[in-house]
Every structure is written in structure tokens, then in C-alpha cells.
Design an enzyme around this catalytic site. Structure first.
Site, short mmCIF file in Angstrom:
data_model
loop_
_atom_site.label_atom_id
_atom_site.label_comp_id
_atom_site.label_asym_id
_atom_site.label_seq_id
_atom_site.Cartn_x
_atom_site.Cartn_y
_atom_site.Cartn_z
N HIS A 289 0.63 2.97 6.14
CA HIS A 289 -0.56 3.78 5.82
C HIS A 289 -1.82 3.20 6.47
CE1 HIS A 289 -2.28 1.26 2.50
NE2 HIS A 289 -1.04 1.02 2.17
N ASP A 301 -2.74 -4.92 4.16
CA ASP A 301 -2.41 -3.72 3.39
C ASP A 301 -3.26 -2.55 3.88
OD1 ASP A 301 -1.49 -1.93 1.49
OD2 ASP A 301 -2.67 -2.77 -0.13
N GLU A 335 -2.96 6.74 0.81
CA GLU A 335 -1.87 6.08 0.09
C GLU A 335 -2.37 5.36 -1.15
OE1 GLU A 335 0.74 2.91 -1.30
OE2 GLU A 335 -1.25 2.68 -0.43
N GLU A 336 -3.51 4.69 -1.02
CA GLU A 336 -4.00 3.86 -2.12
C GLU A 336 -4.35 4.67 -3.37
OE1 GLU A 336 -3.62 0.87 -2.20
OE2 GLU A 336 -3.79 -0.01 -0.20
N ASP A 363 5.09 -1.53 3.78
CA ASP A 363 3.85 -1.62 2.99
C ASP A 363 3.89 -2.75 1.99
OD1 ASP A 363 1.34 -1.03 2.01
OD2 ASP A 363 2.03 0.57 0.67
N HIS A 433 -5.67 -6.21 -2.03
CA HIS A 433 -6.83 -5.47 -2.53
C HIS A 433 -8.03 -6.38 -2.79
CE1 HIS A 433 -4.11 -2.00 -4.24
NE2 HIS A 433 -3.93 -2.23 -2.93
#
Length: 470
Positions: A289, A301, A335-336, A363, A433
């Protein structure tokens, strides 16, 4: 004569002889041996791909491409101008790379903006806390929220102390016992706190390791439950407040959050292909992604997953290879926020689900690869184990169960075989994140290996005479 016809004829013949099980078994065994020989015939091609990726002209290319991309664009939150720039960047780069059918497929994605945010402990002492608001959170009133804190370690404890929580800020100090379980507090902590009358919630970051770094992520409100502001805090601050509360110390926090949610924004899934030579309507899909959170660079990520997917197509193209089936790369958007771009892609393309041979997603980082995780029936598992043996030169032959990926789950639930990269992700949630998700996490040698795995598997499966059984 194809193997399916052989099997059918053998079955019909043995109906008359009364030896169905023995003959069918021998035909299946023969078919299995034929498939094994077919896959073993790709050993030289696999080695060519590996050599090009690991020690040839393409060495470190995926890393360098990712570095240029993240240093130029930065992070890429759903609905943000940065994500729009990232999609344009990739469209141009894939076109310049000479890939086929490069195009953008429009979708709608959530548009949430963090705004200014802060948290200050006022009692028992002044202490500025590092926080990151959680995706979809509402903001505080303009003057902020000042309230006493109640610290809990589980949802059960919150419900047992419901009367104490009313009008307070709930701080969750849940232990990290694994991402799948612990992330429930991030996802539903605000809703559960609101049910007992809390005015805000602060969630201990979902990570096994911290250097005073908050970890953001998406959270979900529930219909019929008041929405309250919610943010993640560091492991250190959560544990400190737990110690204070255990001693009976009163804790007061002033929370300020400027978060806002806007109408859904226009975005795109980014697509590129190598069109199949014999069965172009059939597809092996590889993916990562393109969106990220609004902290760090989104290099791990999921910049790594996106760029080894691009690199896989580049390696195959550079070697002049064209598989029987179409190799399609999709760089997902949104995606998130729960795979919203991928879900819209699935709804658009599921009419052709019988032509999707294998769906793959990376991922969970692009660290040292160990193999693949795979979801499929036993016969497909057996074929994939043979394919993985082609990666013996780099000692990446593992095949474990349960392929995973937010963006490919829709297809796997529909019965399509699915695979995800299995790498040494032991440090993945250290950076996940956070502001620390930068190119410093990435390693060019590891990305070379991951690219080789992705290219070999996708090419060989796409070039086999028959699709994977399902």
C-alpha cells in the site's frame, strides 16, 4: 492432452473396473510429479532473477528508489496532498520504467486531519506528554479538556470501575501481548470509555518496545455511543501514571486536540502490469500500500512492500521474461483506514474472481525474508512448497499457513489463494505508525532479498501451465 482430461478419463475408466480409488490416486501422484518437474524446470530462471536482484545491475535498486520517493514525498495520509503527489510520482515512475497498462483506478478514501495537539499533566506535577491523536478521532473543544484521570489495565477493569470513570479521562495501560489482541484497545478504547461516561481516552501505544515514542493508528466509533477525543500515549507515560494511581495519587491532565474529519476525498489505486503471453485474462496480483500515517516517512509501512512489488516487475521485465498469465501490481490507497481502496477494487473486479490465480501482499516490513505465509487448499500448498524450493540459493524456502494482508483478505475470503511475505519482523512494531518509520529502518541487502522472493514466486506461479487449485 491436458492433465485434467487425463484425470477425467482415468476416473471414467475405473468406474467400470471397480478400482476408482487406486487408479485415481496413481493419476494424482503422476500429476503431482509432473507439476514438480515443471516447477523444477524454472531453477535457472529463478537463479537469474536472484542474481540480478542480489548482486547484479539491479542490486540496491528497490532501496534507492524508495529512498528517493520517501525523501521527496514524505508521509502520505489518506486524503492528504502528499498522498496525491505520491500517486502522481508513482504513475510517472512506472510509466518511465516501461511497464504496461500503467493506470489509476479512482476510489474514495477517508479524509481526517490531525491538527494541533498536546497533553499536559497538571497534577501531581507539570509534565508535557508525547501524544498522537488516533485516526477518525474528534477534536476537543477549543479550550481543551481538563479532567482527572482513571487508569485501567483492561476493558474488564474499566467496566468494574464504571462509576469512577464518569467525567474522567480514561488511561489504558494494557500490556502488550501481541498486536492482534492489544490493538483492540486502540480500536475500541474510546467507545468503551464513552459508554461509562468518560470525557476522553488515552491509550498506551501498541508496541513491545518504546523510547518515549507514541504510535498512532485508526480507531472506530460505534453507532449510538457518544464520540470522545482519543489519542495514544507512550508506554513510559502510561506506566508512570499507573504507578501514580496505584499509590492513590490524583492525576489531572489538560488535553488539546484539533482533529477534524472532512468528506471523503478522491484517491486512486495505482496499477501496472506485464501482460501474459498465453492467458492474459488470468492474473497473479502482487501488492503493497502506498498510503501511510502522517508521521515519519512511511518507509517501512508500507513503502518497502510497495517498492519490492515494483521491483519484482522490473526484474522480470529486465530479463525479458513474459509469463503466461498477466502479472499485475496494485499499490493500494487507504489501507490504513481499513483497506478502503482495496475493498473498492475488489467490488469492481470480483466479477472476474475466477481469473485471479494468486493474490500477494507485503505489509509487515521488508526485513530479512524467511519465506511466505500462504492461504490455500492442500494441493495449492504442495505446489507452493515446490515453488519456494527455487529460492534455496538464498535460503528462503519456508512456507507457513495463513497468508495475511488487509488488502488481499477480500480475495482470500472469496477462495482465491493468497500469500504474504514472511520476514523477520521482530522489530516491526518498534517503529510501526511512529515518527521513527523512516529510511533508517530499511536495509538495502534485505530489500534485495525480498525483491528476489517476490519476483521468483510471482513469475513462476504466473507461468505455470495451470492455475493454482482452489
Amino acid at each position: 492432452m491436458n492433465t485434467l482430461l487425463v484425470t477425467v478419463l482415468a476416473y471414467l475408466i475405473t468406474l467400470c473396473s471397480g478400482k476408482t480409488s487406486d487408479t485415481t490416486s496413481s493419476v494424482n501422484e503422476k500429476t503431482s510429479k509432473e507439476t514438480a518437474r515443471e516447477i523444477a524446470g524454472y531453477s535457472e530462471v529463478a537463479l537469474d532473477i536472484i542474481n540480478l536482484a542480489v548482486s547484479g545491475k539491479a542490486q540496491n535498486r528497490s532501496y534507492n528508489r524508495l529512498a528517493d520517493f520517501t525523501d521527496t514525498i514524505g508521509n502520505r495520509l489518506s486524503g492528504s496532498p502528499n498522498l496525491e503527489l505520491a500517486i502522481k510520482y508513482m504513475y510517472n515512475a512506472l510509466t518511465q520504467d516501461g511497464l504496461e497498462n500503467v493506470h489509476l483506478e479512482p476510489v474514495k478514501v477517508p479524509h481526517w486531519v490531525r491538527g494541533e495537539e498536546s497533553a499536559m499533566m497538571l497534577e501531581p506535577r507539570n509534565h508535557s506528554m508525547a501524544i498522537l491523536g488516533l485516526g477518525s478521532s474528534i477534536g476537543t473543544p477549543s479550550a481543551g479538556i481538563t479532567a482527572e484521570v482513571i487508569v485501567v489495565h483492561s476493558f474488564d477493569e474499566l467496566h468494574q470501575r464504571a462509576q469512577e470513570a464518569k467525567g474522567k479521562i480514561v488511561v489504558y495501560n494494557q500490556p502488550f501481548v501481541g498486536y492482534g489482541e492489544s490493538v483492540q484497545y486502540r480500536a475500541f478504547g474510546a467507545t468503551e470509555a464513552a459508554k461509562v461516561g468518560a470525557v476522553a481516552s488515552l491509550i498506551r501505544s501498541v508496541t513491545p518496545f518504546s523510547i518515549n515514542s507514541p504510535h498512532t493508528g485508526w480507531q472506530d466509533y460505534s453507532p449510538g455511543v457518544p464520540k470522545i477525543p482519543t489519542a495514544c500515549i507512550t508506554v513510559e507515560d502510561a506506566e508512570m501514571m499507573a504507578r501514580m494511581a496505584h499509590q492513590g495519587t490524583k492525576i489531572v491532565i489538560h488535553l488539546q486536540m484539533g482533529a477534524k474529519t472532512y468528506p471523503d476525498a478522491d484517491s486512486y489505486n495505482t496499477v501496472a502490469e506485464i501482460v501474459g503471453s498465453k492467458f492474459p485474462e488470468q492474473t497473479v496480483l502482487i501488492s503493497g500500500h502506498l498510503d501511510s500515517w502522517d508521521v515519519g516517512q512511511g518507509a517501512m509501512d508500507d513503502g518497502g512492500g510497495a517498492f519490492i512489488s515494483w521491483e519484482a516487475l522490473s526484474l522480470i521485465k529486465d530479463l525479458g521474461l513474459r509469463p503466461k498469465r498477466t502479472l499485475r501490481m496494485v499499490l493500494w490507497t487507504g489501507e490504513e483506514q481499513g483497506g478502503v481502496g482495496a475493498e473498492q477494487y475488489y467490488q469492481l473486479h470480483k466479477v472476474n474472481i475466477s481469473n485471479f490465480d494468486l493474490v500477494m501482499e507485503s505489509d509487515i516490513g521488508t526485513f530479512t525474508p524467511l519465506g511466505l505465509q500462504f492461504t490455500g487448499i492442500d494441493k495449492a500448498q504442495a505446489i507452493m512448497k515446490q515453488v519456494m524450493m527455487l529460492l534455496q540459493p538464498i535460503n528462503v524456502t519456508g512456507l507457513s499457513e495463513h497468508g495475511e494482508g488487509t488488502d488481499i483478505n477480500f480475495w482470500m475470503q472469496g477462495g482465491v489463494p493468497g500469500a504474504s511475505l514472511h520476514d523477520d519482523a521482530s522489530k516491526y512494531f518498534w517503529f510501526h505508525h511512529t515518527e521513527a518509520d523512516t529510511m533508517s529502518v530499511q536495509d538495502p541487502v534485505q530489500m534485495n532479498l525480498c525483491s528476489a522472493v517476490w519476483a521468483v514466486v510471482s513469475y513462476v506461479v504466473a507461468d505455470l501451465e495451470e492455475m493454482l487449485p482452489r
